[in-house]
Design an enzyme around this catalytic site. Structure first.
Site, PDB file in Angstrom:
ATOM      1  N   ASP A  13      43.247  44.356  36.888  1.00  0.00           N
ATOM      2  CA  ASP A  13      42.372  45.036  37.832  1.00  0.00           C
ATOM      3  C   ASP A  13      41.491  45.986  37.002  1.00  0.00           C
ATOM      4  O   ASP A  13      41.834  46.324  35.861  1.00  0.00           O
ATOM      5  CB  ASP A  13      43.235  45.806  38.836  1.00  0.00           C
ATOM      6  N   ASP A  15      39.199  49.124  38.366  1.00  0.00           N
ATOM      7  CA  ASP A  15      39.209  50.537  38.781  1.00  0.00           C
ATOM      8  C   ASP A  15      40.644  51.084  38.835  1.00  0.00           C
ATOM      9  O   ASP A  15      41.472  50.577  39.590  1.00  0.00           O
ATOM     10  CB  ASP A  15      38.578  50.688  40.175  1.00  0.00           C
ATOM     11  N   GLY A  50      41.681  48.719  45.719  1.00  0.00           N
ATOM     12  CA  GLY A  50      41.705  47.257  45.712  1.00  0.00           C
ATOM     13  C   GLY A  50      40.985  46.599  46.875  1.00  0.00           C
ATOM     14  O   GLY A  50      40.813  45.389  46.912  1.00  0.00           O
TER      15      GLY A  50
HETATM   16  C1  BG6 Z   1      38.107  48.146  43.928  1.00  0.00           C
HETATM   17  C2  BG6 Z   1      38.432  49.590  44.245  1.00  0.00           C
HETATM   18  O1  BG6 Z   1      38.307  47.913  42.558  1.00  0.00           O
HETATM   19  O2  BG6 Z   1      36.762  47.854  44.265  1.00  0.00           O
HETATM   20  C3  BG6 Z   1      38.115  49.882  45.696  1.00  0.00           C
HETATM   21  O3  BG6 Z   1      39.811  49.828  43.999  1.00  0.00           O
HETATM   22  C4  BG6 Z   1      36.664  49.534  45.975  1.00  0.00           C
HETATM   23  O4  BG6 Z   1      38.376  51.228  45.976  1.00  0.00           O
HETATM   24  C5  BG6 Z   1      36.422  48.066  45.636  1.00  0.00           C
HETATM   25  O5  BG6 Z   1      36.360  49.758  47.335  1.00  0.00           O
HETATM   26  C6  BG6 Z   1      34.969  47.632  45.858  1.00  0.00           C
HETATM   27  O6  BG6 Z   1      34.164  48.316  44.931  1.00  0.00           O
HETATM   28  P1  BG6 Z   1      32.577  48.310  44.891  1.00  0.00           P
HETATM   29  O7  BG6 Z   1      32.284  48.875  43.515  1.00  0.00           O
HETATM   30  O8  BG6 Z   1      32.125  46.888  45.028  1.00  0.00           O
HETATM   31  O9  BG6 Z   1      32.104  49.161  45.994  1.00  0.00           O
HETATM   32 MG    MG Z   2      42.397  49.369  41.147  1.00  0.00          MG
END
Ligand code: BG6
Ligand code: MG
Length: 216
Positions: A13, A15, A50
Site C-alpha cells: 500500500d 499512503d 484505504g
Molecule cells: C488511500 C488512502 O491510499 O487512497 C485513502 O488511504 C484515500 O485515505 C484513497 O482516500 C484515495 O486517495 P486519492 O489520493 O485518490 O484521493
Molecule cells: Mg494506507
C-alpha cells in the site's frame, strides 16, 4: 491462505505504508469537514484509510443528519479536498521517504522478490515520481486502474497479475483494516504496519518497515 514460504511477490500500500501522506489526507478531510460543519477527528479518519476518495466523501456526509448534498456537490467537494491534498503534497521530496524504506525495498528486490504498489489513490504515480520511488517497483496499480476500492481485492489481484504471481504467492503490506481485509479475501498474506498493527486481520505485524528483511 498464503504462507510465508510461498511468497514470491510483495504488494505495498502507499499512503501510511511507504510514506506518511496519510497525515495530509487527514488534514484535507478535516478542513472540508469543518467547512461543512461535520464533526471529524483522527479516529474517524481511520475508517478512511484505504478507501477511495468518493467512498470517503459518502462516509463523511453520512456522518451528518443535516448535511444533504447532491451527487454533483459531492463530486465538487471531493475535488476540493483533492486540490487541498495536492497543495500539501507540494512540499514532499525524496527525503520524505524514510531511508529504511528505500533500503528495505532494495534488499527485497535483490533477494528476488517482485514488488508492486497496490493503492486506492489516484495520486499514487504523482507521489512515487516526486519521491523517486517509481523505479523501486515492478508494477504500480492504483485508484485509476480499479472500479472497486478496498476492501474489495481488485487492486491487489491486478497487481498479482502484473507481477505474474498467483494470489497465494503474494504478501500485502497494509496500514488499513480495509486493505488487510482486501488481502484476505484475495487469498494473499496480510501483513500489518502502523495504525493497523494490532488488527486481528493481520497474519503478521511489523514494528518497523525494516522488519520485512527478517521475514523475507
Ligand atoms: C488511500 C488512502 O491510499 O487512497 C485513502 O488511504 C484515500 O485515505 C484513497 O482516500 C484515495 O486517495 P486519492 O489520493 O485518490 O484521493
Ligand atoms: Mg494506507
Amino acid at each position: 491462505m498464503a504462507d510465508i514460504g510461498d511468497i514470491k511477490a510483495i504488494i505495498f500500500d502507499l499512503d501510511g505504508v511507504l510514506l506518511s501522506t496519510d497525515k495530509y489526507h487527514y488534514i484535507a478531510w478535516k478542513e472540508l469537514a469543518d467547512e461543512l460543519g461535520i464533526p471529524f477527528c483522527e479516529k474517524n479518519n481511520e475508517m478512511f484509510r484505504g478507501v477511495s476518495r468518493m467512498d470517503c466523501m459518502e462516509m463523511l456526509v453520512s456522518k451528518s443528519a443535516t448535511v444533504v448534498l447532491t451527487n454533483k456537490e459531492k463530486i465538487a467537494y471531493a475535488e476540493k479536498k483533492n486540490a487541498r491534498y495536492r497543495s500539501l503534497l507540494e512540499e514532499i521530496t525524496p527525503e520524505f521517504v524514510e531511508p529504511e524504506v528505500r533500503k528495505t525495498l532494495e534488499k527485497l528486490r535483490m533477494r528476488g522478490y517482485r514488488l508492486a504498489v497496490g493503492s486506492s489513490s489516484k495520486n499514487s504515480k504523482f507521489i512515487l515520481k516526486k519521491t523517486h520511488l517509481t523505479d523501486c517497483f515492478d508494477s504500480i496499480v492504483d485508484g485509476n486502474d480499479i472500479s472497486r476500492s478496498k476492501p474489495d481485492p481488485e487492486v491487489f489481484l491486478k497487481a498479482a497479475i502484473a507481477l505474474k504471481a498467483e494470489p497465494f504467492q503474494c504478501a500485502v503490506i497494509e496500514d488499513a483494516e480495509a486493505g488487510l481485509s482486501a488481502a484476505m479475501s484475495g487469498g494473499m498474506l496480510p501483513i500489518a504496519i502502523g495504525e493497523a498493527k494490532n488488527s486481528p486481520l493481520a497474519k503478521i505485524s511489523l514494528n518497523t518497515f525494516g522488519d520485512l528483511t527478517e521475514i523475507f
